[in-house]
Scaffold this motif. Structure first.
Motif, PDB file in Angstrom:
ATOM      1  N   SER A 271       0.839  -1.211   0.000  1.00 17.61           N
ATOM      2  CA  SER A 271       0.000   0.000   0.000  1.00 17.61           C
ATOM      3  C   SER A 271       0.867   1.252   0.000  1.00 17.61           C
ATOM      4  N   LEU A 272       1.942   1.221   0.812  1.00 14.30           N
ATOM      5  CA  LEU A 272       2.866   2.357   0.847  1.00 14.30           C
ATOM      6  C   LEU A 272       3.524   2.554  -0.507  1.00 14.30           C
ATOM      7  N   ARG A 273       3.927   1.430  -1.144  1.00 14.59           N
ATOM      8  CA  ARG A 273       4.569   1.539  -2.458  1.00 14.59           C
ATOM      9  C   ARG A 273       3.651   2.195  -3.463  1.00 14.59           C
ATOM     10  N   ARG A 274       2.391   1.748  -3.514  1.00 16.54           N
ATOM     11  CA  ARG A 274       1.443   2.330  -4.472  1.00 16.54           C
ATOM     12  C   ARG A 274       1.228   3.820  -4.205  1.00 16.54           C
ATOM     13  N   HIS A 275       1.124   4.169  -2.900  1.00 15.79           N
ATOM     14  CA  HIS A 275       0.892   5.566  -2.537  1.00 15.79           C
ATOM     15  C   HIS A 275       2.082   6.449  -2.955  1.00 15.79           C
ATOM     16  N   VAL A 276       3.276   5.972  -2.609  1.00 13.45           N
ATOM     17  CA  VAL A 276       4.479   6.758  -2.949  1.00 13.45           C
ATOM     18  C   VAL A 276       4.665   6.832  -4.456  1.00 13.45           C
ATOM     19  N   SER A 277       4.402   5.722  -5.157  1.00 14.51           N
ATOM     20  CA  SER A 277       4.525   5.710  -6.614  1.00 14.51           C
ATOM     21  C   SER A 277       3.561   6.697  -7.251  1.00 14.51           C
ATOM     22  N   GLN A 278       2.326   6.736  -6.726  1.00 13.31           N
ATOM     23  CA  GLN A 278       1.337   7.670  -7.249  1.00 13.31           C
ATOM     24  C   GLN A 278       1.795   9.115  -7.032  1.00 13.31           C
ATOM     25  N   LYS A 279       2.306   9.386  -5.823  1.00 12.48           N
ATOM     26  CA  LYS A 279       2.773  10.740  -5.516  1.00 12.48           C
ATOM     27  C   LYS A 279       3.950  11.127  -6.405  1.00 12.48           C
ATOM     28  N   GLU A 280       4.847  10.164  -6.615  1.00 10.37           N
ATOM     29  CA  GLU A 280       6.004  10.439  -7.456  1.00 10.37           C
ATOM     30  C   GLU A 280       5.560  10.767  -8.884  1.00 10.37           C
ATOM     31  N   ASN A 281       4.605   9.983  -9.413  1.00  7.91           N
ATOM     32  CA  ASN A 281       4.096  10.229 -10.760  1.00  7.91           C
ATOM     33  C   ASN A 281       3.400  11.584 -10.843  1.00  7.91           C
ATOM     34  N   GLU A 282       2.621  11.923  -9.803  1.00  5.26           N
ATOM     35  CA  GLU A 282       1.935  13.220  -9.777  1.00  5.26           C
ATOM     36  C   GLU A 282       2.942  14.360  -9.783  1.00  5.26           C
ATOM     37  N   THR A 283       4.010  14.213  -8.980  1.00 11.29           N
ATOM     38  CA  THR A 283       5.015  15.274  -8.890  1.00 11.29           C
ATOM     39  C   THR A 283       5.735  15.463 -10.220  1.00 11.29           C
ATOM     40  N   VAL A 284       6.141  14.346 -10.843  1.00 12.02           N
ATOM     41  CA  VAL A 284       6.826  14.430 -12.144  1.00 12.02           C
ATOM     42  C   VAL A 284       5.913  15.075 -13.184  1.00 12.02           C
ATOM     43  N   THR A 285       4.656  14.624 -13.198  1.00 11.22           N
ATOM     44  CA  THR A 285       3.694  15.184 -14.152  1.00 11.22           C
ATOM     45  C   THR A 285       3.491  16.667 -13.903  1.00 11.22           C
ATOM     46  N   LEU A 286       3.358  17.032 -12.628  1.00  8.18           N
ATOM     47  CA  LEU A 286       3.125  18.437 -12.284  1.00  8.18           C
ATOM     48  C   LEU A 286       4.270  19.315 -12.755  1.00  8.18           C
ATOM     49  N   TRP A 287       5.491  18.896 -12.498  1.00 11.75           N
ATOM     50  CA  TRP A 287       6.631  19.727 -12.897  1.00 11.75           C
ATOM     51  C   TRP A 287       6.745  19.836 -14.413  1.00 11.75           C
ATOM     52  N   LYS A 288       6.400  18.769 -15.115  1.00  8.23           N
ATOM     53  CA  LYS A 288       6.396  18.834 -16.582  1.00  8.23           C
ATOM     54  C   LYS A 288       5.344  19.830 -17.066  1.00  8.23           C
ATOM     55  N   LEU A 289       4.165  19.801 -16.427  1.00 11.48           N
ATOM     56  CA  LEU A 289       3.103  20.730 -16.811  1.00 11.48           C
ATOM     57  C   LEU A 289       3.485  22.161 -16.484  1.00 11.48           C
ATOM     58  N   VAL A 290       4.077  22.372 -15.310  1.00 13.61           N
ATOM     59  CA  VAL A 290       4.505  23.724 -14.920  1.00 13.61           C
ATOM     60  C   VAL A 290       5.526  24.252 -15.921  1.00 13.61           C
ATOM     61  N   GLU A 291       6.436  23.372 -16.350  1.00  8.75           N
ATOM     62  CA  GLU A 291       7.451  23.778 -17.337  1.00  8.75           C
ATOM     63  C   GLU A 291       6.801  24.156 -18.662  1.00  8.75           C
ATOM     64  N   GLU A 292       5.807  23.371 -19.091  1.00  4.28           N
ATOM     65  CA  GLU A 292       5.096  23.692 -20.336  1.00  4.28           C
ATOM     66  C   GLU A 292       4.363  25.025 -20.217  1.00  4.28           C
ATOM     67  N   VAL A 293       3.639  25.191 -19.105  1.00  8.70           N
ATOM     68  CA  VAL A 293       2.827  26.397 -18.908  1.00  8.70           C
ATOM     69  C   VAL A 293       3.711  27.629 -18.806  1.00  8.70           C
ATOM     70  N   ASN A 294       4.882  27.469 -18.201  1.00  9.50           N
ATOM     71  CA  ASN A 294       5.764  28.606 -17.934  1.00  9.50           C
ATOM     72  C   ASN A 294       6.348  29.205 -19.204  1.00  9.50           C
ATOM     73  N   THR A 295       6.201  28.522 -20.342  1.00  7.23           N
ATOM     74  CA  THR A 295       6.693  29.082 -21.598  1.00  7.23           C
ATOM     75  C   THR A 295       5.766  30.162 -22.136  1.00  7.23           C
ATOM     76  N   GLY A 296       4.552  30.274 -21.589  1.00  2.00           N
ATOM     77  CA  GLY A 296       3.639  31.333 -22.010  1.00  2.00           C
ATOM     78  C   GLY A 296       4.122  32.691 -21.541  1.00  2.00           C
ATOM     79  N   ARG A 297       3.835  33.716 -22.313  1.00  2.00           N
ATOM     80  CA  ARG A 297       4.315  35.059 -21.976  1.00  2.00           C
ATOM     81  C   ARG A 297       3.228  35.934 -21.365  1.00  2.00           C
ATOM     82  N   HIS A 298       1.991  35.758 -21.781  1.00  3.19           N
ATOM     83  CA  HIS A 298       0.910  36.604 -21.295  1.00  3.19           C
ATOM     84  C   HIS A 298      -0.096  35.758 -20.523  1.00  3.19           C
ATOM     85  N   PRO A 299      -0.827  36.358 -19.569  1.00  2.25           N
ATOM     86  CA  PRO A 299      -1.749  35.582 -18.737  1.00  2.25           C
ATOM     87  C   PRO A 299      -2.724  34.728 -19.533  1.00  2.25           C
TER      88      PRO A 299
END
Length: 446
Positions: A31-59
């Motif tokens: 159960s701990l493995r699944r939870h940590v794996s899910q969190k790790e995937n969420e974090t990686v996905t989030l940072w990738k999305l933040v990087e994509e979004v951050n390329t925008g110049r205007h709101p």
């Protein structure tokens, strides 16, 4: 499994084992493995999305990127963004995207913050989840914005407060057609998302303000310089007429002051023309009108136009053009402007009774044009300041002539717009050589 977890490997699966104490431990670890794996995937996905979004110049561009990419983390059919006004008393919708046929809560919709549930969200700084918007509307029948969202078909919502550097900015609203869409949502994750989006939006808003101010400055500069150029041109015509006794003979002392006034007007007109060129360059509006030019004839014409001026100032101007240079595609006015500037500088900073030389030759697949003088020369530090706006070397002009520090920067932009290069070579006490190239064959644009 324990060894894998120690290594930070959460990807595998493990049979929990028999139904005893050891088996229960295995189940807990799985159960701990699944939870940590899910969190790790969420974090990686989030940072990738933040990087994509951050390329925008205007709101608006940033929010469009959020709408298009955040499905991987958050369920939604609609996203809206609202900002606080300068007083912090009201909230106004400035952007929204929905897959509904019709957006009921429009951009521009405004409501007072006081008395609104949004005020509490700002005070706590925590996202608010409403898993049944229709039930919420029954409890708060006067909430007009909720009524509009429900009418649009939304059944649950996630509201994230936006703030940067401790200052509240507004709200980001995620809405879903499914009730309970956010029941299992992790508030901490959305707090982190809201924080990242706040920083990105603040950056975009700042860039938009800077861009708007820059455009305003450019428009003002363009209007001001155009309005100044006409009366100066008229004044120069009158002064030239006076010098030529067009209004009758004038005393020698008055003639001297007339010539001084004429020089001052010419310097002012040069500054205005340079400012117009710089303004056009900054705005990306430096236009070229290239045509095939016979280089020998072109340079001979410029030499003839500048020879009389050089002679009147006690300089010798020479020209050497290599034979059989093929026609070159260039804008005669703009390249003439470059050469005139280089010649003017050469005479401005060289002692009288010296030679200023112009030479042209083929250099591989480029045309090389060189202007050299016998002036005091330049140090490497001086040269590094030559081709930037308002950059000037310490060398004092031989005559009391002022420099705007714009001429060489404009020359650089003109030459580069032609696909060429410009540079200076010198050392103290040995004169200076200014060289630039132009392509002999048109270069394909990438």
């Amino acid at each position: 499994m324990v060894s894998a977890l120690q290594r930070g490997d959460f990807s595998g699966t493990t049979d929990p084992g028999p139904d005893d104490a050891l088996g229960h431990l295995g189940q807990a670890l799985e159960s701990l493995r699944r939870h940590v794996s899910q969190k790790e995937n969420e974090t990686v996905t989030l940072w990738k999305l933040v990087e994509e979004v951050n390329t925008g110049r205007h709101p608006e561009e940033i929010l469009d990127r959020i709408y298009e990419s955040f499905h991987r983390l958050i369920p939604y059919n609609r996203i809206g963004a609202s900002v606080l006004d300068d007083s912090g008393l009201s909230v106004t919708s400035f952007w929204a995207r929905s897959d509904s046929p019709e957006t009921k809560l429009p951009v521009g919709y405004s409501a007072p913050l006081e008395g609104s549930s949004l005020k509490g969200i700002l005070e706590t700084g925590r996202p608010r989840i409403l898993n049944d918007l229709r039930a919420y509307l029954r409890e708060h029948p006067r909430s007009h914005s909720t009524h509009l969202i429900v009418e649009e078909g939304m059944r649950s919502s996630l509201t994230c407060p936006l703030a940067a550097q401790g200052k509240p900015l507004g709200f980001l609203f995620f809405s879903s057609r499914e009730a309970d869409a956010y029941r299992t949502a992790h508030v901490e994750l959305f707090q982190f998302i809201a924080g990242q989006i706040s920083l990105i939006l603040e950056k975009g808003r700042t860039l938009a303000q800077v861009s708007e101010l820059s455009e305003l400055k450019s428009r003002f500069l363009g209007i001001a310089t155009h309005d100044l150029r006409h009366p100066l041109s008229v004044l120069l015509i009158y002064l030239a007429h006076m010098k030529n006794n067009g209004f009758g003979p004038i005393p020698e002392k008055a003639l001297k002051y007339t010539e001084l006034a004429e020089k001052s007007c010419e310097r002012m007109l040069e500054l205005i023309n340079n400012l117009l060129d710089v303004n056009a360059i900054i705005k990306g509006q430096l236009t070229l009108s290239p045509r095939e030019v016979n280089i020998a004839e072109f340079l001979q014409g410029l030499h003839a136009a500048n020879a009389l001026l050089a002679e009147s100032r006690k300089y010798k101007l020479t020209l050497a053009v290599e034979k059989d240079i093929p026609p070159v595609s260039l804008d005669p006015h703009r390249i003439g402007q470059v050469i005139d500037n280089l010649l003017s500088n050469a005479m401005k900073y060289s002692p009288q009774n010296t030679t200023v030389a112009v030479a042209a030759r083929k250099d591989g697949d480029e045309l090389l044009i060189v202007v050299s003088d016998q002036g005091p020369g330049l140090s490497p530090e001086d040269i590094s300041r030559l081709f930037v706006e308002y950059g000037r070397g310490p060398t004092k002009a031989q005559r009391d002539e002022k420099s705007t520090g714009l001429g060489l920067a404009i020359c650089k932009r003109i030459v580069e717009a032609h696909g060429g290069r410009i540079w200076a070579a010198s050392r103290p006490g040995a004169g200076a050589t200014f060289s630039f190239t132009l392509p002999l064959k048109p270069r394909s644009r990438k």
